[in-house]
Design an enzyme around this catalytic site. Structure first.
Site, PDB file in Angstrom:
ATOM      1  N   SER A 129       0.833  -1.214   0.000  1.00  0.00           N
ATOM      2  CA  SER A 129       0.000   0.000   0.000  1.00  0.00           C
ATOM      3  C   SER A 129       0.865   1.262   0.000  1.00  0.00           C
ATOM      4  CB  SER A 129      -0.989  -0.006   1.169  1.00  0.00           C
ATOM      5  OG  SER A 129      -0.329   0.161   2.391  1.00  0.00           O
ATOM      6  N   ASN A 130       2.023   1.211   0.647  1.00  0.00           N
ATOM      7  CA  ASN A 130       2.936   2.369   0.576  1.00  0.00           C
ATOM      8  C   ASN A 130       3.505   2.526  -0.828  1.00  0.00           C
ATOM      9  OD1 ASN A 130       3.518   3.811   3.274  1.00  0.00           O
ATOM     10  ND2 ASN A 130       3.327   1.660   3.831  1.00  0.00           N
TER      11      ASN A 130
ATOM     12  N   ARG B 228      13.316  -7.755   4.993  1.00  0.00           N
ATOM     13  CA  ARG B 228      14.665  -8.308   5.142  1.00  0.00           C
ATOM     14  C   ARG B 228      15.650  -7.218   5.519  1.00  0.00           C
ATOM     15  NH1 ARG B 228      15.251 -13.263   3.374  1.00  0.00           N
ATOM     16  NH2 ARG B 228      13.203 -13.963   2.742  1.00  0.00           N
ATOM     17  N   LEU B 229      16.668  -7.619   6.272  1.00  0.00           N
ATOM     18  CA  LEU B 229      17.748  -6.678   6.561  1.00  0.00           C
ATOM     19  C   LEU B 229      18.569  -6.470   5.299  1.00  0.00           C
ATOM     20  CD1 LEU B 229      19.161  -7.785  10.028  1.00  0.00           C
ATOM     21  CD2 LEU B 229      17.815  -5.754   9.473  1.00  0.00           C
ATOM     22  N   ILE B 230      19.014  -5.251   5.101  1.00  0.00           N
ATOM     23  CA  ILE B 230      19.889  -4.950   3.962  1.00  0.00           C
ATOM     24  C   ILE B 230      21.322  -5.294   4.372  1.00  0.00           C
ATOM     25  CG2 ILE B 230      20.747  -3.081   2.477  1.00  0.00           C
ATOM     26  CD1 ILE B 230      17.796  -3.799   1.964  1.00  0.00           C
TER      27      ILE B 230
ATOM     28  N   ASN C  59      13.804   3.815   4.819  1.00  0.00           N
ATOM     29  CA  ASN C  59      12.797   2.841   5.238  1.00  0.00           C
ATOM     30  C   ASN C  59      11.698   3.565   6.003  1.00  0.00           C
ATOM     31  OD1 ASN C  59      11.656   0.232   5.790  1.00  0.00           O
ATOM     32  ND2 ASN C  59      12.528   0.347   7.852  1.00  0.00           N
TER      33      ASN C  59
ATOM     34  N   HIS D  21       8.841   2.780   9.055  1.00  0.00           N
ATOM     35  CA  HIS D  21       8.582   1.781  10.100  1.00  0.00           C
ATOM     36  C   HIS D  21       7.396   2.252  10.951  1.00  0.00           C
ATOM     37  CE1 HIS D  21       9.541  -1.487  12.826  1.00  0.00           C
ATOM     38  NE2 HIS D  21       9.298  -0.643  13.809  1.00  0.00           N
TER      39      HIS D  21
HETATM   40  C1  GRF Z   1       4.123  -0.533   6.670  1.00  0.00           C
HETATM   41  O1  GRF Z   1       3.362  -0.338   7.829  1.00  0.00           O
HETATM   42  C2  GRF Z   1       5.547  -0.121   6.892  1.00  0.00           C
HETATM   43  O2  GRF Z   1       5.681   0.836   7.885  1.00  0.00           O
HETATM   44  C3  GRF Z   1       6.208  -1.390   7.321  1.00  0.00           C
HETATM   45  O3  GRF Z   1       5.562  -2.408   6.632  1.00  0.00           O
HETATM   46  C4  GRF Z   1       4.246  -2.006   6.312  1.00  0.00           C
HETATM   47  C5  GRF Z   1       4.067  -2.250   4.848  1.00  0.00           C
HETATM   48  O4  GRF Z   1       2.745  -2.093   4.446  1.00  0.00           O
HETATM   49  N1  GRF Z   1       7.630  -1.337   7.070  1.00  0.00           N
HETATM   50  P1  GRF Z   1       2.402  -2.048   2.898  1.00  0.00           P
HETATM   51  O5  GRF Z   1       2.944  -3.340   2.271  1.00  0.00           O
HETATM   52  O6  GRF Z   1       3.030  -0.836   2.316  1.00  0.00           O
HETATM   53  O7  GRF Z   1       0.897  -2.013   2.829  1.00  0.00           O
END
Ligand code: GRF
Length: 200
Positions: A13-14, A91-93, A107, A109
């Site tokens: 979704s992001n 995954r960790l980079i 990133n 979070h």
């Molecule tokens: C988001 O909440 C982001 O903060 C975290 O993983 C989630 C990813 O959601 N790192 P989406 O796949 O973008 O819907």
């Protein structure tokens, strides 16, 4: 226009929020590639719908992180990618990608780091009965959600907060905050570390 790659593992979704602002012209960037470590992820369908090239791979088919990150790096180079946006990449980079893109990987979070790093930050905040959580955008280093913070936005947890309600509040913020911060980072010339955390 700067070429970026988005890395995602799931729903995306992001990623979609970034696609949308690129399409409206609010974010001046070219999404050159989606990198995805889960070949069935919905993020890939989003890329296909937006005609964005995808590199998807199964990490289990590689002997090591170094091996698959070498292939990712080759892909990024071939698409001319300058900047990496992690959006739900689970995954960790490792040193291979960091060696090429240090200071040019960000990133998002779903917590106020350093609180609740790693997996299921939303569940961690609920389990801790936290009064506040939120969203952090940060540069990526070799640690788990440890790199220099660029921006944070807070969310108040209500007494009746559920996983669904908190996730919705957090994602609503994420989908606005990530595009606007990317626009700032990508248009100020040299893409570089911003050691000054901006909190609001
Ligand atoms: C988001 O909440 C982001 O903060 C975290 O993983 C989630 C990813 O959601 N790192 P989406 O796949 O973008 O819907």
């Amino acid at each position: 226009m700067r070429k970026i790659a988005v890395f995602a593992s799931g729903n995306g979704s992001n990623f979609q929020a970034i696609i949308d602002v690129v399409q409206t012209g609010e974010l001046k960037a070219d999404i050159a590639l989606l990198v995805c470590d889960k070949p069935g992820a919905f993020a890939i369908e989003r890329a296909n719908a937006a005609r964005i090239p995808t590199f998807s791979f199964n990490p289990k088919e590689f002997s090591s992180k170094e091996a698959y990150e070498k292939v990712i790096t080759e892909q990024l180079t071939s698409y001319g990618v300058e900047f990496i946006v992690l959006a739900g990449y689970m995954r960790l980079i490792g040193p291979t990608l960091l060696g090429e893109y240090a200071g040019r990987i960000v990133n998002i979070h779903p917590s106020l780091l350093p609180a609740f790093p790693g997996k299921d930050a939303i569940g961690q905040a609920l389990a801790a009965k936290a009064d506040w959580s939120g969203v952090t955008i940060h540069y990526v280093d070799e640690g788990m959600d440890t790199g220099p913070i660029i921006v944070q936005e807070r969310v108040r947890l209500s007494e009746k907060e559920t996983r669904e309600s908190l996730q919705k509040k957090i994602q609503n913020i994420e989908h606005k905050l990530y595009p606007s911060i990317l626009q700032m980072l990508l248009t100020r010339g040299e893409v570089q570390h911003d050691e000054k955390a901006r909190t609001y």
